[in-house]
Write an enzyme that holds these catalytic residues in place. Structure first.
Site, PDB file in Angstrom:
ATOM      1  N   HIS A  19       0.549  -0.410   0.246  1.00 23.15           N
ATOM      2  CA  HIS A  19      -0.126   0.147   0.179  1.00 23.15           C
ATOM      3  C   HIS A  19       0.407   1.305  -0.256  1.00 23.15           C
ATOM      4  CE1 HIS A  19       0.911   0.614   4.339  1.00 23.15           C
ATOM      5  NE2 HIS A  19       0.266  -0.885   4.389  1.00 23.15           N
ATOM      6  N   HIS A  22       3.640   1.960   2.508  1.00 23.74           N
ATOM      7  CA  HIS A  22       5.122   1.521   1.899  1.00 23.74           C
ATOM      8  C   HIS A  22       6.396   1.982   0.806  1.00 23.74           C
ATOM      9  CE1 HIS A  22       2.797  -2.895   2.833  1.00 23.74           C
ATOM     10  NE2 HIS A  22       3.252  -2.366   3.883  1.00 23.74           N
ATOM     11  N   CYS A 128      -5.100 -16.603  20.732  1.00 17.12           N
ATOM     12  CA  CYS A 128      -6.532 -16.923  20.086  1.00 17.12           C
ATOM     13  C   CYS A 128      -6.181 -17.737  18.679  1.00 17.12           C
ATOM     14  CB  CYS A 128      -6.697 -15.329  19.551  1.00 17.12           C
ATOM     15  SG  CYS A 128      -8.466 -15.255  18.244  1.00 17.12           S
ATOM     16  N   CYS A 131      -6.916 -16.091  14.957  1.00 18.61           N
ATOM     17  CA  CYS A 131      -5.649 -14.835  15.312  1.00 18.61           C
ATOM     18  C   CYS A 131      -4.392 -15.744  15.118  1.00 18.61           C
ATOM     19  CB  CYS A 131      -5.063 -14.422  15.673  1.00 18.61           C
ATOM     20  SG  CYS A 131      -6.549 -12.893  16.307  1.00 18.61           S
ATOM     21  N   CYS A 145     -10.964 -11.683  22.483  1.00 17.57           N
ATOM     22  CA  CYS A 145     -10.705 -11.508  20.843  1.00 17.57           C
ATOM     23  C   CYS A 145     -11.202 -10.512  20.529  1.00 17.57           C
ATOM     24  CB  CYS A 145      -9.843 -12.620  19.901  1.00 17.57           C
ATOM     25  SG  CYS A 145      -9.683 -11.627  18.458  1.00 17.57           S
ATOM     26  N   HIS A 148     -12.285 -11.868  16.573  1.00 19.21           N
ATOM     27  CA  HIS A 148     -13.071 -13.531  16.643  1.00 19.21           C
ATOM     28  C   HIS A 148     -14.082 -14.225  17.666  1.00 19.21           C
ATOM     29  CE1 HIS A 148      -9.275 -14.299  14.143  1.00 19.21           C
ATOM     30  NE2 HIS A 148     -10.084 -14.796  13.417  1.00 19.21           N
ATOM     31  N   LYS A 298      -7.684   6.924   8.767  1.00 16.94           N
ATOM     32  CA  LYS A 298      -6.684   5.577   9.037  1.00 16.94           C
ATOM     33  C   LYS A 298      -7.059   4.559   7.684  1.00 16.94           C
ATOM     34  CE  LYS A 298      -4.661   2.932  12.043  1.00 16.94           C
ATOM     35  NZ  LYS A 298      -5.045   1.295  12.134  1.00 16.94           N
ATOM     36  N   LYS A 301      -8.857  -1.638   5.424  1.00 14.97           N
ATOM     37  CA  LYS A 301      -9.375  -2.686   4.475  1.00 14.97           C
ATOM     38  C   LYS A 301     -11.293  -2.473   4.333  1.00 14.97           C
ATOM     39  CE  LYS A 301      -6.711  -5.871   3.591  1.00 14.97           C
ATOM     40  NZ  LYS A 301      -5.855  -7.589   3.775  1.00 14.97           N
TER      41      LYS A 301
HETATM   42 ZN   LIG Z   1      -8.503 -13.518  17.086  1.00 13.48          ZN
END
Ligand SMILES: [Zn+2]
Length: 504
Positions: A19, A22, A128, A131, A145, A148, A298, A301
């Site tokens: 993006h 970078h 998690c 994750c 989390c 999740h 910010k 996605k």
């Molecule tokens: Zn998670």
């Protein structure tokens, strides 16, 4: 003073496409590398990709691919930025490279072990499963989390640890004495405060059955290195540590390491502590840039506002993209990208100012001085202010340098408007025409010299138009390029061409 200059970027983790953040870091680093080469330093510019870890392993599993295949595919997107953004990196190191990276990472591990700074202990943490990563108490939302929405598991595993706590004092000493300099100053203060609150030892490995995609711990393949020794070591493996001692000795320590503000702790505490433990010199300077937001928010996605640098380059070219990143984003603070602002800057500073100047000067040369550099050298009063602005480069304040160059370009356009060479020509005052055309052509040459680290493509096109051959035109120092009167009288000058096409 040593004539070498070793400069690095941080390594992006390849679980997303490149993006604009970078691109910012790569372009900033490239400008400094080019500027150093301009000053006859021998430069080694290293970038690359961070590829191991559970996130890539997870993507591979979901796609029914090997982690190697996913890494290969994603790393290519980053290595292709060299051509897309006109970068001059000398090498591209991938942490999955078993021949060039692994031996050095393992050699570094052995050094830390020999210093007594690596030990085995039980790691207790919250994990998690979604994750596939440890999560801290602080990150939990209502005990779950946040991604999740599940309670993490409390797990215990045997890990190797690195004795980071031992290095708090030496780190504070190195940073506050300037031996390990951090730019900007407020980042140095920030990290010193973090270190003063106390450093705890860090987990340095994971069981290989939980993290198979990584570098095995030397002499203990039941464990895989955690990201620290796996990835941070690229800064030395990329220049031969563990495989080419002579090359490594030539380049280390790094003269400048460029990073983003989010990884300050890794690069201003963990990495230098590892180097101290390995009895290797610290980098000379750590340069910390800010972040880019997108349209005032910010980038994320879910907001759908992630800016793809390739899309900008496709439409406006590498030079215009570099110009925006360097001029509109303050080097050590946060900045913003918006298409509206991009188009404003493109039209006013690039198309209407610089592009217009180049095309009208070449056009007038073709018409009024027979397409040749006139045989008269008259200096420009506008030059003196320009010289003092160059000093700012040392503080990496690119926006101020580019503003000074833009002002110089404006002053040349004003010179055209005020002297009106077409009227001088019409009334047969050829001497005066020659004077002003010469001034304008020299002005273009100086513009090109100053812009060359920033907009290398544009600089090359201007040099070419002025009939200055590569590489003999390359001056030894930036300041030398500003010495007036380097054009060759009688030299044929090219027909005008459009540097920055206008977009409506
Ligand atoms: Zn998670």
């Amino acid at each position: 003073m040593s004539n070498k200059f070793y400069i690095t970027t941080s390594l992006p983790y390849i679980n997303s496409r490149p993006h604009i953040g970078h691109a910012l870091e790569l372009v900033q680093t490239d400008v400094i590398a080019r500027w150093q080469r301009f000053h006859s330093r021998e430069v080694f510019f290293l970038t690359g990709t961070d590829e191991h870890g559970s996130k890539i392993a997870k993507v591979a599993k979901e796609e029914g691919q090997t982690p190697e295949a996913v890494a290969e595919r994603n790393a290519r997107l980053f290595s292709e930025l060299k051509e897309i953004l006109n970068l001059t990196n000398d090498d591209f190191i991938r942490t999955s490279d078993r021949d060039r990276h692994w031996p050095g990472a393992q050699a570094l591990w052995r050094r830390l072990l020999a210093s007594g700074d690596i030990y085995k202990d039980t790691y207790r943490g919250l994990y998690c499963i979604g994750c596939e990563a440890f999560i801290t108490e602080k990150e939990l939302v209502n005990g779950c989390c946040p991604i999740h929405l599940k309670e993490p598991e409390a797990i215990e595993e045997e890990n190797y640890f690195f004795r980071l706590s031992k290095y708090a004092e030496p780190l504070i000493e190195a940073i506050s004495s300037g031996k390990f300099k951090i730019i900007p100053e407020n980042r140095a203060t920030e990290i010193i405060n973090v270190i003063k609150t106390g450093l705890t030892d860090i987990s340095f490995s994971r069981p290989a059955d939980k993290l198979p995609w990584g570098i095995p711990v030397p002499d203990d393949p039941a464990h895989t290195m955690y990201v620290w020794c796996d990835a941070l070591s690229n800064y030395i493996t990329g220049i031969g540590f563990g495989r080419d001692e002579a090359l490594f000795k030539k380049w280390w320590p790094a003269d400048l390491q460029v990073i983003g503000k989010d990884i300050l702790r890794f690069h201003a505490a963990i990495w230098p502590a590892m180097l101290l433990s390995a009895k290797l010199p610290l980098p000379k300077v750590l340069f910390v840039h800010g972040f880019i937001s997108s349209g005032g928010h910010k980038m994320s996605k879910s907001l759908g506002n992630v800016v793809d640098p390739i899309e900008i380059v496709d439409k406006y070219g590498a030079d215009a993209t570099r110009y925006y990143l360097l001029k509109e984003i303050p080097t050590t603070e946060d900045g913003d990208f918006s298409w509206r602002r991009f188009e404003e800057v493109y039209n006013s500073e690039l198309a209407n100012n610089l592009g217009n100047l180049v095309s009208r000067v070449l056009q007038m040369t073709a018409k009024f001085t027979n397409g040749q550099v006139p045989p008269i050298a008259t200096e420009l009063p506008q030059l003196s202010g320009l010289l003092s602005s160059i000093d700012r480069f040392e503080g990496y304040d690119f926006a101020r340098v580019l503003t000074a160059i833009d002002n110089f370009t404006t002053s040349l356009n004003v010179l055209v408007d005020e002297t009106k060479p077409w009227e001088l020509f019409k009334t047969g005052r050829q001497d005066e025409v020659d004077h002003v055309i010469y001034q304008l052509l020299e002005g273009l040459r100086i513009d090109a010299a100053l812009l060359s680290p920033f907009l290398p493509g544009v600089a090359d096109r201007i040099y070419e138009a002025l009939g200055l051959d590569k590489p003999s035109w390359r001056p030894l120092r930036w300041e030398d390029a500003l010495v007036w009167g380097q054009l060759v009288p009688g030299q044929a000058v090219a027909e005008p061409s459009i540097l920055f096409p206008k977009f409506s």
